[in-house]
Design a protein around this motif. Structure first.
Motif, PDB file in Angstrom:
ATOM      1  N   SER A  49       0.878  -1.171   0.000  1.00 22.79           N
ATOM      2  CA  SER A  49       0.000   0.000   0.000  1.00 22.79           C
ATOM      3  C   SER A  49       0.916   1.221   0.000  1.00 22.79           C
ATOM      4  O   SER A  49       1.720   1.389   0.916  1.00 22.79           O
ATOM      5  N   VAL A  50       0.809   2.046  -1.028  1.00 25.99           N
ATOM      6  CA  VAL A  50       1.679   3.218  -1.165  1.00 25.99           C
ATOM      7  C   VAL A  50       0.849   4.468  -0.908  1.00 25.99           C
ATOM      8  O   VAL A  50      -0.214   4.648  -1.504  1.00 25.99           O
ATOM      9  N   VAL A  51       1.350   5.310   0.000  1.00 29.31           N
ATOM     10  CA  VAL A  51       0.635   6.541   0.357  1.00 29.31           C
ATOM     11  C   VAL A  51       1.574   7.743   0.270  1.00 29.31           C
ATOM     12  O   VAL A  51       2.762   7.623   0.539  1.00 29.31           O
ATOM     13  N   PRO A  52       1.040   8.913  -0.091  1.00 20.08           N
ATOM     14  CA  PRO A  52       1.876  10.116  -0.177  1.00 20.08           C
ATOM     15  C   PRO A  52       2.395  10.608   1.174  1.00 20.08           C
ATOM     16  O   PRO A  52       3.563  10.977   1.292  1.00 20.08           O
ATOM     17  N   ILE A  79       2.471  -4.322   3.739  1.00 19.86           N
ATOM     18  CA  ILE A  79       3.342  -3.194   4.063  1.00 19.86           C
ATOM     19  C   ILE A  79       2.724  -1.912   3.518  1.00 19.86           C
ATOM     20  O   ILE A  79       1.952  -1.940   2.563  1.00 19.86           O
ATOM     21  N   THR A  80       3.052  -0.816   4.164  1.00 19.96           N
ATOM     22  CA  THR A  80       2.725   0.510   3.653  1.00 19.96           C
ATOM     23  C   THR A  80       4.040   1.230   3.449  1.00 19.96           C
ATOM     24  O   THR A  80       4.930   1.163   4.303  1.00 19.96           O
ATOM     25  N   ILE A  81       4.166   1.903   2.328  1.00 17.38           N
ATOM     26  CA  ILE A  81       5.369   2.677   2.023  1.00 17.38           C
ATOM     27  C   ILE A  81       4.970   4.128   1.787  1.00 17.38           C
ATOM     28  O   ILE A  81       4.024   4.417   1.049  1.00 17.38           O
ATOM     29  N   SER A  82       5.704   5.040   2.439  1.00 13.82           N
ATOM     30  CA  SER A  82       5.533   6.477   2.217  1.00 13.82           C
ATOM     31  C   SER A  82       6.902   7.135   2.318  1.00 13.82           C
ATOM     32  O   SER A  82       7.875   6.496   2.707  1.00 13.82           O
ATOM     33  N   LYS A  83       6.959   8.409   2.001  1.00  7.67           N
ATOM     34  CA  LYS A  83       8.222   9.143   2.127  1.00  7.67           C
ATOM     35  C   LYS A  83       8.402   9.742   3.517  1.00  7.67           C
ATOM     36  O   LYS A  83       9.419  10.367   3.783  1.00  7.67           O
ATOM     37  N   ASN A  84       7.468   9.520   4.426  1.00  9.95           N
ATOM     38  CA  ASN A  84       7.654   9.974   5.799  1.00  9.95           C
ATOM     39  C   ASN A  84       8.917   9.336   6.373  1.00  9.95           C
ATOM     40  O   ASN A  84       9.275   8.232   5.987  1.00  9.95           O
ATOM     41  N   THR A  85       9.540  10.021   7.303  1.00 14.42           N
ATOM     42  CA  THR A  85      10.735   9.476   7.939  1.00 14.42           C
ATOM     43  C   THR A  85      10.346   8.288   8.827  1.00 14.42           C
ATOM     44  O   THR A  85       9.188   8.180   9.250  1.00 14.42           O
ATOM     45  N   PRO A  86      11.307   7.400   9.131  1.00 12.47           N
ATOM     46  CA  PRO A  86      11.003   6.297  10.045  1.00 12.47           C
ATOM     47  C   PRO A  86      10.464   6.786  11.391  1.00 12.47           C
ATOM     48  O   PRO A  86       9.549   6.167  11.955  1.00 12.47           O
ATOM     49  N   ALA A 126       2.950   8.497  -5.453  1.00 15.47           N
ATOM     50  CA  ALA A 126       1.556   8.398  -5.877  1.00 15.47           C
ATOM     51  C   ALA A 126       0.847   7.371  -5.000  1.00 15.47           C
ATOM     52  O   ALA A 126       1.466   6.439  -4.479  1.00 15.47           O
ATOM     53  N   ARG A 127      -0.447   7.539  -4.830  1.00 15.35           N
ATOM     54  CA  ARG A 127      -1.240   6.563  -4.078  1.00 15.35           C
ATOM     55  C   ARG A 127      -1.440   5.340  -4.974  1.00 15.35           C
ATOM     56  O   ARG A 127      -1.909   5.459  -6.108  1.00 15.35           O
ATOM     57  N   ALA A 128      -1.100   4.172  -4.443  1.00 15.92           N
ATOM     58  CA  ALA A 128      -1.180   2.949  -5.238  1.00 15.92           C
ATOM     59  C   ALA A 128      -1.327   1.741  -4.328  1.00 15.92           C
ATOM     60  O   ALA A 128      -1.022   1.797  -3.133  1.00 15.92           O
ATOM     61  N   ASN A 146      -6.669  10.034  -8.786  1.00 13.62           N
ATOM     62  CA  ASN A 146      -6.641  11.299  -8.046  1.00 13.62           C
ATOM     63  C   ASN A 146      -6.029  11.010  -6.686  1.00 13.62           C
ATOM     64  O   ASN A 146      -6.587  10.239  -5.897  1.00 13.62           O
ATOM     65  N   ILE A 147      -4.901  11.616  -6.415  1.00 13.81           N
ATOM     66  CA  ILE A 147      -4.136  11.327  -5.201  1.00 13.81           C
ATOM     67  C   ILE A 147      -4.943  11.548  -3.920  1.00 13.81           C
ATOM     68  O   ILE A 147      -4.652  10.959  -2.878  1.00 13.81           O
ATOM     69  N   GLY A 148      -6.009  12.349  -3.996  1.00 15.20           N
ATOM     70  CA  GLY A 148      -6.842  12.622  -2.838  1.00 15.20           C
ATOM     71  C   GLY A 148      -7.919  11.583  -2.586  1.00 15.20           C
ATOM     72  O   GLY A 148      -8.620  11.649  -1.580  1.00 15.20           O
ATOM     73  N   ASP A 149      -8.069  10.617  -3.499  1.00 16.98           N
ATOM     74  CA  ASP A 149      -9.085   9.577  -3.353  1.00 16.98           C
ATOM     75  C   ASP A 149      -8.499   8.327  -2.706  1.00 16.98           C
ATOM     76  O   ASP A 149      -7.319   8.021  -2.894  1.00 16.98           O
ATOM     77  N   GLU A 150      -9.345   7.585  -2.011  1.00 17.59           N
ATOM     78  CA  GLU A 150      -8.930   6.298  -1.463  1.00 17.59           C
ATOM     79  C   GLU A 150      -8.917   5.260  -2.590  1.00 17.59           C
ATOM     80  O   GLU A 150      -9.628   5.401  -3.583  1.00 17.59           O
ATOM     81  N   PRO A 151      -8.115   4.216  -2.424  1.00 16.37           N
ATOM     82  CA  PRO A 151      -8.094   3.168  -3.454  1.00 16.37           C
ATOM     83  C   PRO A 151      -9.370   2.328  -3.409  1.00 16.37           C
ATOM     84  O   PRO A 151     -10.174   2.436  -2.480  1.00 16.37           O
ATOM     85  N   ASP A 152      -9.521   1.479  -4.400  1.00 17.99           N
ATOM     86  CA  ASP A 152     -10.633   0.528  -4.471  1.00 17.99           C
ATOM     87  C   ASP A 152     -10.267  -0.666  -3.589  1.00 17.99           C
ATOM     88  O   ASP A 152      -9.635  -1.612  -4.041  1.00 17.99           O
ATOM     89  N   TYR A 153     -10.647  -0.583  -2.317  1.00  8.77           N
ATOM     90  CA  TYR A 153     -10.293  -1.652  -1.374  1.00  8.77           C
ATOM     91  C   TYR A 153     -10.900  -2.983  -1.798  1.00  8.77           C
ATOM     92  O   TYR A 153     -10.245  -4.023  -1.709  1.00  8.77           O
ATOM     93  N   ALA A 154     -12.150  -2.963  -2.248  1.00 12.10           N
ATOM     94  CA  ALA A 154     -12.824  -4.211  -2.624  1.00 12.10           C
ATOM     95  C   ALA A 154     -12.071  -4.916  -3.748  1.00 12.10           C
ATOM     96  O   ALA A 154     -11.924  -6.144  -3.721  1.00 12.10           O
ATOM     97  N   GLY A 155     -11.569  -4.147  -4.722  1.00 13.20           N
ATOM     98  CA  GLY A 155     -10.800  -4.753  -5.808  1.00 13.20           C
ATOM     99  C   GLY A 155      -9.517  -5.389  -5.327  1.00 13.20           C
ATOM    100  O   GLY A 155      -9.151  -6.497  -5.732  1.00 13.20           O
ATOM    101  N   ALA A 156      -8.825  -4.707  -4.439  1.00 15.68           N
ATOM    102  CA  ALA A 156      -7.571  -5.235  -3.895  1.00 15.68           C
ATOM    103  C   ALA A 156      -7.831  -6.482  -3.049  1.00 15.68           C
ATOM    104  O   ALA A 156      -7.131  -7.484  -3.173  1.00 15.68           O
TER     105      ALA A 156
END
Length: 165
Positions: A49-52, A79-86, A126-128, A146-156
């Motif tokens: 799960s990739v988040v901005p 896992i979730t990956i973002s550019k936030n610091t550890p 990007a949100r992915a 659209n980076i401001g939208d949540e992903p399609d959880y049901a599809g995932a």
């Protein structure tokens, strides 16, 4: 590839991974600021799960949702990956009670460049959502338009059915 952020079209640095592509080599950092290499993430199915930015409502909601899903799928790594610091990620996880998935930092942009999910104009990912098989091959890809939208959880979540025994 182009997506929308704050009602403006922005470019990713290239074309992100597609279904059938292997997970490229990259390094990210865990809460202890220890390096985690791509090879350490394979061996069982993987949801990435990739988040901005974890410190925003949509990113928080996305990470909490996949944290709940991780509890239902003990044979799949989340896992979730973002550019936030550890340190920022550790603080966020502690505040939100997130324990079922691993949050990893791409502050050095290795993951963003390798997967082509970096948005250089905004200095975020990007949100992915990606789902990989145990060998590290993409079996599901969702780049949120659209980076401001949540992903399609049901599809995932539906894509995880292929790993049920």
């Amino acid at each position: 590839m182009e997506i929308v952020a704050n009602d403006v079209n922005v470019q990713l640095i290239g074309e992100p991974l597609a279904v059938g592509d292997p997970l490229p080599h990259f390094k990210v950092f865990n809460a202890d600021n220890s390096k985690v290499k791509m090879a350490e993430l394979t061996g069982r199915p993987l949801v990435i799960s990739v988040v901005p930015d974890l410190n925003t409502p949509v990113c928080s909601a996305q990470t909490r949702k996949f944290n709940l899903e991780a509890d239902q799928h003990s044979d799949i790594r989340f896992i979730t990956i973002s550019k936030n610091t550890p340190a920022e990620q550790a603080d966020w996880c502690a505040a939100e009670g997130v324990k079922n998935l691993t949050v990893l930092s791409d502050e050095e942009e290795s993951f963003g460049y390798a997967t082509k999910l970096l948005i250089p104009d905004l200095d975020v990912l990007a949100r992915a959502v990606y789902i990989m098989d145990a060998q590290g091959t993409v079996v599901y890809r969702q780049i949120v338009a659209n980076i401001g939208d949540e992903p399609d959880y049901a599809g995932a979540i539906a894509a995880l059915a292929q790993f049920q025994q």
